[in-house]
Design a protein around this motif. Structure first.
Motif, mmCIF file in Angstrom:
data_model
loop_
_atom_site.group_PDB
_atom_site.id
_atom_site.type_symbol
_atom_site.label_atom_id
_atom_site.label_comp_id
_atom_site.label_asym_id
_atom_site.label_seq_id
_atom_site.Cartn_x
_atom_site.Cartn_y
_atom_site.Cartn_z
ATOM 1 N N THR A 63 35.716 40.623 40.709
ATOM 2 C CA THR A 63 34.703 41.529 41.263
ATOM 3 C C THR A 63 35.070 41.895 42.688
ATOM 4 N N SER A 66 38.363 44.008 42.928
ATOM 5 C CA SER A 66 38.302 45.399 42.482
ATOM 6 C C SER A 66 37.439 46.235 43.413
ATOM 7 N N GLN A 67 36.336 45.641 43.922
ATOM 8 C CA GLN A 67 35.516 46.406 44.871
ATOM 9 C C GLN A 67 36.286 46.665 46.157
ATOM 10 N N ARG A 68 36.990 45.660 46.605
ATOM 11 C CA ARG A 68 37.732 45.809 47.855
ATOM 12 C C ARG A 68 38.829 46.860 47.720
ATOM 13 N N ARG A 225 26.858 46.593 52.566
ATOM 14 C CA ARG A 225 27.342 46.660 51.196
ATOM 15 C C ARG A 225 26.988 45.399 50.396
ATOM 16 N N GLY A 265 28.765 41.678 47.126
ATOM 17 C CA GLY A 265 28.874 43.134 47.229
ATOM 18 C C GLY A 265 28.032 43.851 46.193
#
Ligand SMILES: Nc1nc2c(c(=O)[nH]1)N[C@H]1C(S)=C(S)[C@@H](COP(=O)(O)O)O[C@H]1N2
Ligand SMILES: [Mo]
Length: 266
Positions: A63, A66-68, A225, A265
Motif C-alpha cells: 500500500t 504504490s501510493q508513494r 494525506r 495514507g
C-alpha cells in the motif's frame, strides 16, 4: 469574518502552494534540510519503519509503496471552499489531557507553552506559540477522515513543519523520521516524505479562530494525506531521529504500537 483569513486569501494561498510544488523545488528544499532526498535514502519512502510480520506486513508495504510511487510528485490533497466547512466538527478521543503541566499551560492560555525541536537538527531550539504564528501563515480547507468511520471538513491555519525545521537549522543527513510527542501520552512518527509536504502544518487555528481545546489546543499536526489518527493533537515536543527504536514499542507511533498501519495514507 475570521481572525486569520478570508476566502480570497485562501485562494491566493492555494495558488502559491501550487506554484511552489514542483519536484525540483522539493528536492532543493529538502536539500536545504540536509540532503534528505539526495543521500540515498529514497527507498525509505516506500517501506514502513517496522514491517509487520506475515500478510499484514506485505499488505502495508505494498500500500505504502504504490501510493508513494503514484504520489512521488507530492500532489496536494483537495482543498474545499469555505462554504463546505462542517458545522460541528467532532471532538474525538482525548479532549483535554489531564497532565498537570498541560492543565497549567491551558489555564495560562498557553502563553508559557513552548515547543522544543531537538534531535538531529543543526540548532535545537524551542518555539513559543507567538513565534509559530510569525512563520508564513498557511490556511487549508481539507477533509479529515477518521478510520473509525466519520469525516468532516475544516479550515486549518498554521506554520509549515518544513519552515519550523529550517528555523531549527535544518536537519542532519542521518535524519529519517520526525517523532512528535503529545500531552496525554500519544506520540506519532512521520517520515520526511510527509514532513516536507507543503500541506503538512503545525496548526494553531481552526475555522478562523484559535484551535479549540478539544481539537488539540494549542497546536496539532495536519498531515493531510493521512487519516485521523496521524493528526496528532496537543503537541508537546518534536524530535528528529534516524530510527524509531526506543519510542514505545518501536513501531514508529502509538497507533502502530497497537496494530494500526504506521502508514495511514488516505
Ligand atoms: N493527542 C491526540 N491526538 C489525536 C487523538 C487523540 O486522542 N489524542 N485522536 C486522533 C484521532 S483517532 C482522530 S480521528 C483525530 C480527531 O481529531 P478531532 O478531535 O479534532 O476531531 O485526532 C487524532 N489525534
Ligand atoms: Mo480517528
Amino acid at each position: 469574518m475570521s481572525k486569520y483569513t478570508e476566502n480570497e486569501e485562501n485562494k491566493e494561498n492555494r495558488k502559491n502552494k501550487e506554484k511552489t510544488l514542483t519536484r525540483r523545488k522539493l528536492i532543493t528544499r529538502a536539500g536545504a534540510l540536509g540532503g534528505i532526498l539526495l543521500t540515498g535514502c529514497d527507498t525509505d519512502f516506500y517501506v514502513p519503519p517496522k514491517v509487520r510480520p506475515g500478510l499484514m506486513g506485505i499488505a502495508d508495504t505494498l500500500t505504502m509503496a504504490s501510493q508513494r510511487l503514484l504520489l512521488s510528485g507530492q500532489q496536494l490533497v483537495q482543498e474545499h471552499d469555505i462554504s463546505e466547512i462542517t458545522k460541528n466538527f467532532p471532538v474525538w478521543n482525548q479532549s483535554n489531557p489531564e497532565d498537570e503541566e498541560y492543565q497549567r499551560l491551558r489555564r495560562g492560555n498557553y502563553v508559557d507553552w513552548q515547543l522544543p525541536v531537538t534531535g538531529l537538527v543543526n540548532q535545537p531550539r524551542s518555539f513559543s506559540l507567538e513565534e509559530l504564528k510569525r512563520f508564513p501563515q498557511q490556511t487549508q480547507i481539507t477533509s479529515h477522515i477518521c478510520e473509525q468511520g466519520w469525516s468532516a471538513i475544516a479550515q486549518w491555519i498554521g506554520a509549515q513543519l518544513l519552515h519550523v525545521l529550517e528555523a531549527a537549522g535544518g536537519v542532519k543527513p542521518e535524519a529519517r523520521y520526525v517523532m512528535i510527542d503529545a500531552y496525554g501520552g500519544w506520540y506519532e512518527g512521520y517520515d520526511f516524505f510527509d514532513v516536507v509536504h507543503p500541506q503538512t502544518i503545525l496548526a494553531y487555528g481552526m475555522n478562523g479562530k484559535d484551535l479549540p481545546l478539544g481539537n488539540g489546543a494549542p497546536v496539532r499536526l495536519r498531515v493531510e494525506r493521512h487519516c485521523g489518527y496521524k493528526q496528532l493533537k496537543f503537541i508537546k515536543s518534536i524530535q528528529v531521529v534516524s530510527s524509531v527504536e526506543g519510542f514505545g514499542r518501536g513501531t514508529g507511533g502509538l497507533n502502530s504500537d497497537f496494530g494500526f498501519h504506521w502508514y495511514a495514507g488516505a
